[in-house]
Design a protein around this motif. Structure first.
Motif, short mmCIF file in Angstrom:
data_model
loop_
_atom_site.label_atom_id
_atom_site.label_comp_id
_atom_site.label_asym_id
_atom_site.label_seq_id
_atom_site.Cartn_x
_atom_site.Cartn_y
_atom_site.Cartn_z
N ILE A 1 8.29 -62.12 16.83
CA ILE A 1 9.00 -63.39 16.72
C ILE A 1 9.10 -63.68 15.22
O ILE A 1 8.09 -63.90 14.55
N THR A 2 10.32 -63.59 14.71
CA THR A 2 10.54 -63.67 13.27
C THR A 2 11.57 -64.76 12.97
O THR A 2 12.08 -65.40 13.90
N ILE B 1 17.59 -56.36 31.35
CA ILE B 1 18.15 -57.08 30.20
C ILE B 1 17.65 -56.40 28.93
O ILE B 1 16.78 -55.53 28.99
N LYS B 2 18.21 -56.82 27.78
CA LYS B 2 17.76 -56.20 26.53
C LYS B 2 16.37 -56.72 26.17
O LYS B 2 16.05 -57.87 26.45
N ASN B 3 15.58 -55.89 25.48
CA ASN B 3 14.23 -56.31 25.09
C ASN B 3 14.25 -57.61 24.29
O ASN B 3 13.39 -58.47 24.48
N GLU B 4 15.25 -57.76 23.38
CA GLU B 4 15.32 -58.97 22.57
C GLU B 4 15.57 -60.20 23.44
O GLU B 4 15.07 -61.29 23.17
N ALA C 1 8.57 -67.75 11.19
CA ALA C 1 8.96 -68.05 12.57
C ALA C 1 8.13 -69.21 13.09
O ALA C 1 8.64 -70.11 13.77
N GLU C 2 6.85 -69.21 12.76
CA GLU C 2 5.97 -70.28 13.26
C GLU C 2 6.43 -71.64 12.75
O GLU C 2 6.44 -72.62 13.48
N GLY D 1 -0.87 -61.00 15.97
CA GLY D 1 0.17 -61.21 14.95
C GLY D 1 1.60 -61.09 15.42
O GLY D 1 2.44 -60.61 14.65
N PRO D 2 1.94 -61.53 16.64
CA PRO D 2 3.33 -61.37 17.08
C PRO D 2 4.30 -62.34 16.42
O PRO D 2 5.51 -62.10 16.42
N THR D 3 3.77 -63.42 15.81
CA THR D 3 4.65 -64.44 15.23
C THR D 3 4.48 -64.48 13.72
O THR D 3 3.36 -64.64 13.22
N THR D 4 5.57 -64.34 12.98
CA THR D 4 5.44 -64.38 11.52
C THR D 4 5.28 -65.85 11.08
O THR D 4 5.70 -66.76 11.80
#
Ligand code: NAD
Length: 419
Positions: free
Chosen positions: A302-303, A280-283, A327-328, A321-324
């Protein structure tokens, strides 16, 4: 000049915490700055005889609670802005798990897939010499991060040792066990992710065998997290790396995937195939209908562009820092729980601390002692954060940052500002 604004993200989290806890404005002003930032140019003779120059950084955010500690990453997207943010997060991470370190980070802007091993080794040695004036067992102790590993740490340790004229084991952590590394260090970050996930499931009264998980990134953190959670009985339905994303709603053969990585040039999942597995696609991996999502690749995944589409009930941050922040806010509104990076991926720095202690004492622990002590720290830190978040109705990130900032501020107040 800010390149990608990750430091802004870190500042936003600090500022919000400072406001909520009414932090002494003088302390707040100091904490908004990194203590030391070093930019270095690393010329390297390439295998074809020409010279390439790679820019690198070592940043120390705060040494208020002890020597600075933080990894070194090799990646094409590295910038001083990113390294500053990661250094600040290291300060909070060490404080939230209550180990006597401050925060630092380092990195070199380089696409390692374009270099041969000998070129990476020469680059590592040159970068080490360039940052040597500010690192040291009692000043700043590097460790592995993205695209660096036990071998890289061995080269750093050897380079410093050659200059000192004696073997300096405690200059880095994350070394191989043959070179004074700690048992369990390679797996420690993933083990911490697994332990944090289990602590969350315990509080939700959910059996690990009943949950599905997707993991973004299949390097040190992602692959070990997937493997250990799989061993706990969780169904790992999706994993991804730079080669793509792999999905099987009935569960992926994690062991076989790990073995496959050993056979590819850059240790990726490229070409992996098995019955029932689709690409599947990365997204799409981030948006799978799973109970838990473990982002374990890079920051800002995750934006506000994809947060609405995230279906996981919980996000356990293996990466930093994967989540901005935007986004949070979206995720929290939707009732999702985020176990923040400074808690969820702290297992690595906790065992780095154990390694540093063992190197200094020249007395090494067995794997049972390492894992038992790691579990004790993660379970206690998770409980501290969880209880504060319930008591003061905070997100887990706000609770974790609050505990950390208060501990660092306390150390600063007690030490006072020099002179
Ligand atoms: P690594 O280099 O071992 O692995 C990174 C993985 O991410 C690789 O599998 C790579 O293919 C994958 N990746 C990169 N871009 C991707 C994308 N766009 N989509 C999907 N996969 C992608 O690095 P690591 O040490 O596992 O670090 C991963 C994250 O965890 C980083 O944020 C790092 O700062 C953080 N972290 C690492 C440690 C540690 O001990 N290594 C400790 C704490 C936090």
């Amino acid at each position: 000049m800010k390149k990608n604004g990750v430091y802004d993200m870190a500042l936003e989290q600090l500022d919000a915490t400072a406001k909520r806890i009414k932090l002494n404005p003088d302390i707040h002003r100091v904490l908004r700055h990194c203590e030391k930032e070093l930019t270095v140019a690393c010329p390297v003779v390439m295998n074809d005889g020409c010279i390439e120059v790679f820019e690198g950084y070592r940043v120390q955010h705060s040494s208020a609670r002890g020597p600075c500690k933080g990894g070194i990453r090799f990646h094409q997207s590295v910038s001083v802005d990113e390294i500053k943010a990661l250094a600040m997060w290291m300060t909070w991470k060490c404080a939230v798990v209550n180990i006597p370190f401050g925060g630092a980070k380092g990195g070199v802007q380089v696409d390692v897939t374009k270099l041969e091993k000998e070129e990476i080794r020469r680059l590592t040695r040159r970068f080490t010499v360039n940052i040597m004036p500010i690192i040291g067992p009692h000043h700043d102790i590097p460790a592995p991060d993205v695209n660096t590993n036990a071998e890289t740490m061995g080269w750093i340790m050897d380079t410093v040792s050659m200059y000192q004229g004696a073997t300096v084991l405690d200059i880095v952590t994350g070394k191989s066990t043959d070179l004074g590394g700690s048992a369990g260090r390679r797996e420690a970050t993933g083990r911490g992710v697994m332990l944090s996930t289990l602590e969350l499931l315990k509080r939700w009264h959910i059996d690990p065998e009943k949950i599905s998980i997707a993991v973004q990134g299949f390097g040190n953190v992602g692959s070990v997290s997937a493997d250990l959670l799989h061993k706990e009985g969780c169904r790992i339905v999706g994993v991804s790396d730079v080669s793509g994303a792999y999905y099987n709603p009935n569960g992926l053969p994690i062991r076989r995937m790990l073995e496959h990585c050993q056979t590819t040039k850059h240790r990726t999942l490229d070409g992996f195939d098995a019955p029932g597995v689709s690409k599947i696609k990365n997204e799409e991996l981030l948006e799978l209908d799973v109970d838990v999502l473990v982002p374990a690749a890079l920051e800002k995944q995750i934006t506000n562009q994809n947060a609405e589409k995230i279906q996981a009930k919980a996000i356990v941050e293996g990466a930093n820092g994967p989540t901005t922040p935007e986004a949070e806010r979206i995720l929290v509104k939707k009732g999702k729980v985020i176990v923040p990076d400074i808690l969820a991926n702290a297992g690595g720095v906790v065992v780095s601390y154990f390694e540093w202690v063992q190197s200094i004492q020249s007395f090494f622990w067995d794997i049972e002692a390492v894992n038992k002590n790691l579990k004790k720290v993660i379970v206690k830190s998770f409980a501290d954060v969880w209880e504060l978040s319930l008591r003061e109705r905070l997100t887990m990130r706000d609770a974790a940052t609050q505990i950390a900032v208060q501990r660092v501020a306390m150390a600063m107040e007690e030490r006072g500002i020099f002179p």
